[in-house]
Design a protein around this motif. Structure first.
Motif, PDB file in Angstrom:
ATOM      1  N   ARG A 132       0.790  10.711  -6.686  1.00 43.03           N
ATOM      2  CA  ARG A 132       0.033  10.956  -8.068  1.00 43.03           C
ATOM      3  C   ARG A 132      -0.791   9.391  -8.288  1.00 43.03           C
ATOM      4  NH1 ARG A 132       4.776  13.792 -10.385  1.00 43.03           N
ATOM      5  NH2 ARG A 132       5.450  11.994 -10.825  1.00 43.03           N
ATOM      6  N   GLU A 133      -0.311   8.654  -7.154  1.00 46.10           N
ATOM      7  CA  GLU A 133      -1.063   7.314  -7.319  1.00 46.10           C
ATOM      8  C   GLU A 133      -2.432   7.263  -7.197  1.00 46.10           C
ATOM      9  OE1 GLU A 133       0.841   4.342  -4.727  1.00 46.10           O
ATOM     10  OE2 GLU A 133       2.812   4.376  -5.824  1.00 46.10           O
ATOM     11  N   ARG A 155      15.515  14.741  -7.177  1.00 45.15           N
ATOM     12  CA  ARG A 155      15.290  13.411  -7.076  1.00 45.15           C
ATOM     13  C   ARG A 155      14.334  12.782  -6.040  1.00 45.15           C
ATOM     14  NH1 ARG A 155      20.744  10.437  -7.463  1.00 45.15           N
ATOM     15  NH2 ARG A 155      19.433   8.722  -8.091  1.00 45.15           N
ATOM     16  N   MET A 156      14.617  13.437  -4.623  1.00 45.59           N
ATOM     17  CA  MET A 156      13.745  13.101  -3.548  1.00 45.59           C
ATOM     18  C   MET A 156      12.333  13.383  -3.498  1.00 45.59           C
ATOM     19  SD  MET A 156      14.440  11.420  -0.919  1.00 45.59           S
ATOM     20  CE  MET A 156      16.247  11.497  -0.497  1.00 45.59           C
ATOM     21  N   THR A 157      12.027  14.806  -4.038  1.00 45.36           N
ATOM     22  CA  THR A 157      10.782  15.217  -4.385  1.00 45.36           C
ATOM     23  C   THR A 157       9.998  14.453  -5.398  1.00 45.36           C
ATOM     24  OG1 THR A 157      11.583  17.089  -5.379  1.00 45.36           O
ATOM     25  CG2 THR A 157      11.286  17.516  -3.376  1.00 45.36           C
ATOM     26  N   GLY A 158      10.840  14.022  -6.316  1.00 44.88           N
ATOM     27  CA  GLY A 158      10.284  13.235  -7.474  1.00 44.88           C
ATOM     28  C   GLY A 158       9.699  11.840  -6.981  1.00 44.88           C
ATOM     29  N   LEU A 159      10.313  11.364  -6.075  1.00 41.73           N
ATOM     30  CA  LEU A 159       9.853  10.125  -5.363  1.00 41.73           C
ATOM     31  C   LEU A 159       8.613  10.333  -4.807  1.00 41.73           C
ATOM     32  CD1 LEU A 159      13.190   8.363  -4.154  1.00 41.73           C
ATOM     33  CD2 LEU A 159      11.910   7.912  -6.474  1.00 41.73           C
ATOM     34  N   VAL A 160       8.338  11.302  -3.803  1.00 44.92           N
ATOM     35  CA  VAL A 160       7.177  11.626  -3.184  1.00 44.92           C
ATOM     36  C   VAL A 160       6.023  12.116  -3.993  1.00 44.92           C
ATOM     37  CG1 VAL A 160       6.297  13.399  -1.691  1.00 44.92           C
ATOM     38  CG2 VAL A 160       8.607  12.684  -1.105  1.00 44.92           C
ATOM     39  N   SER A 171      -1.381  13.829   1.462  1.00 42.57           N
ATOM     40  CA  SER A 171      -1.961  13.075   0.377  1.00 42.57           C
ATOM     41  C   SER A 171      -3.392  13.113   0.332  1.00 42.57           C
ATOM     42  CB  SER A 171      -1.351  11.668   0.720  1.00 42.57           C
ATOM     43  OG  SER A 171      -1.757  11.046   1.657  1.00 42.57           O
ATOM     44  N   GLU A 172      -3.945  13.375   1.631  1.00 45.22           N
ATOM     45  CA  GLU A 172      -5.575  13.519   1.800  1.00 45.22           C
ATOM     46  C   GLU A 172      -5.921  14.712   1.226  1.00 45.22           C
ATOM     47  OE1 GLU A 172      -6.494  12.669   5.748  1.00 45.22           O
ATOM     48  OE2 GLU A 172      -5.536  10.812   5.773  1.00 45.22           O
ATOM     49  N   HIS A 173      -5.327  15.865   1.584  1.00 41.36           N
ATOM     50  CA  HIS A 173      -5.470  17.190   1.258  1.00 41.36           C
ATOM     51  C   HIS A 173      -5.438  17.414  -0.400  1.00 41.36           C
ATOM     52  CE1 HIS A 173      -5.798  21.252   1.133  1.00 41.36           C
ATOM     53  NE2 HIS A 173      -4.728  21.419   0.205  1.00 41.36           N
ATOM     54  N   THR A 174      -4.615  16.604  -1.019  1.00 43.40           N
ATOM     55  CA  THR A 174      -4.343  16.512  -2.779  1.00 43.40           C
ATOM     56  C   THR A 174      -5.446  15.528  -3.080  1.00 43.40           C
ATOM     57  OG1 THR A 174      -2.437  14.789  -2.396  1.00 43.40           O
ATOM     58  CG2 THR A 174      -1.965  17.216  -2.359  1.00 43.40           C
ATOM     59  N   THR A 185       0.821  -1.086  -0.006  1.00 40.00           N
ATOM     60  CA  THR A 185      -0.067  -0.138  -0.043  1.00 40.00           C
ATOM     61  C   THR A 185       0.838   1.247  -0.186  1.00 40.00           C
ATOM     62  OG1 THR A 185      -0.128   0.211   2.382  1.00 40.00           O
ATOM     63  CG2 THR A 185      -1.708  -1.214   1.257  1.00 40.00           C
ATOM     64  N   ARG A 186       0.174   2.381  -0.584  1.00 33.20           N
ATOM     65  CA  ARG A 186       0.918   3.654  -0.493  1.00 33.20           C
ATOM     66  C   ARG A 186       1.481   3.943   0.994  1.00 33.20           C
ATOM     67  NH1 ARG A 186      -1.577   9.045  -2.946  1.00 33.20           N
ATOM     68  NH2 ARG A 186      -2.973   8.789  -1.383  1.00 33.20           N
TER      69      ARG A 186
END
Length: 203
Positions: free
Chosen positions: A144-145, A134-139, A196-199, A87-88
């Motif tokens: 985006r899932e 690179r780190m923010t790209g992973l987050v 993640s909930e806010h987005t 899971t995420r």
């Protein structure tokens, strides 16, 4: 290929470079970047003056190399942590676990990445920017899932998450935040979950 002491010239140069980086890591973290000189790094490494310029152009160059290595290690492990089929929430927790583990395993790296690198020069700033991207790209890939609110910029939200976790780690490391490492990871995960909930797109 000629060797000396069982090593080629390239191997000896690489070894001296690593010794300089290890000495710089020790000195930057213990006495600070601003109080460290090239001569003190050479003295700590037990090397002659001429061996500095064969690998580095300045102290900023050494710091940039350290920051690059630290981010490379963390980004690689974080990518592995979020690449599994769970899971995420679980993968985000594992990624945060990687970030928390480094200053525990080697406080010197935590100090250099979070504090001392900020006082270095443009080469280090460039490596910090690349590492952060690179780190923010992973987050962002985690955010985006799920379905996204069209008003949300995932790049901006990812910067907020990574920056927030970095501040948590900084304050934890300097003793301002008096909680356990496990509690720190829990709070960092709550931050990610809140974002993640806010987005998420409202049904």
């Amino acid at each position: 290929m000629r060797t000396y002491g069982g090593m080629t010239a390239e191997q000896r140069t690489s070894l001296r470079r690593r010794r300089l980086m290890e000495s710089a890591l020790e000195l930057f973290s213990s006495q600070g970047y601003a109080r460290t000189s090239i001569r003190s790094v050479l003295r700590h490494a037990g090397l002659k003056d001429r061996y500095f310029t064969e690998s580095f152009s300045s102290l900023d160059d050494v710091m940039a190399a350290l920051v690059k290595d630290i981010y490379e290690e963390q980004v690689t492990r974080c990518a592995e942590a979020i690449g599994t089929g769970r899971t995420r929430h679980e993968r985000a927790r594992d990624m945060i676990g990687v970030l928390v583990a480094m200053p525990v395993a080697d406080p010197r790296k935590g100090r250099v990445k979070l504090v001392e690198s900020l006082g270095a020069g443009p080469l280090t700033a460039q490596e910090r920017r690349r590492g952060m991207e690179r780190m923010t790209g992973l987050v962002a890939s985690l955010l985006r899932e799920g379905p996204l609110d069209p008003r949300v910029d995932t790049a901006a939200m990812s910067v907020a998450v990574v920056g927030g976790v970095g501040e948590l780690l900084l304050n934890w490391g300097n003793g301002s935040l008096r909680i356990s490492g496990e509690d720190l990871a829990d709070q960092a995960l709550l931050l990610f979950e809140a974002v993640s909930e806010h987005t998420a797109r409202t049904p």
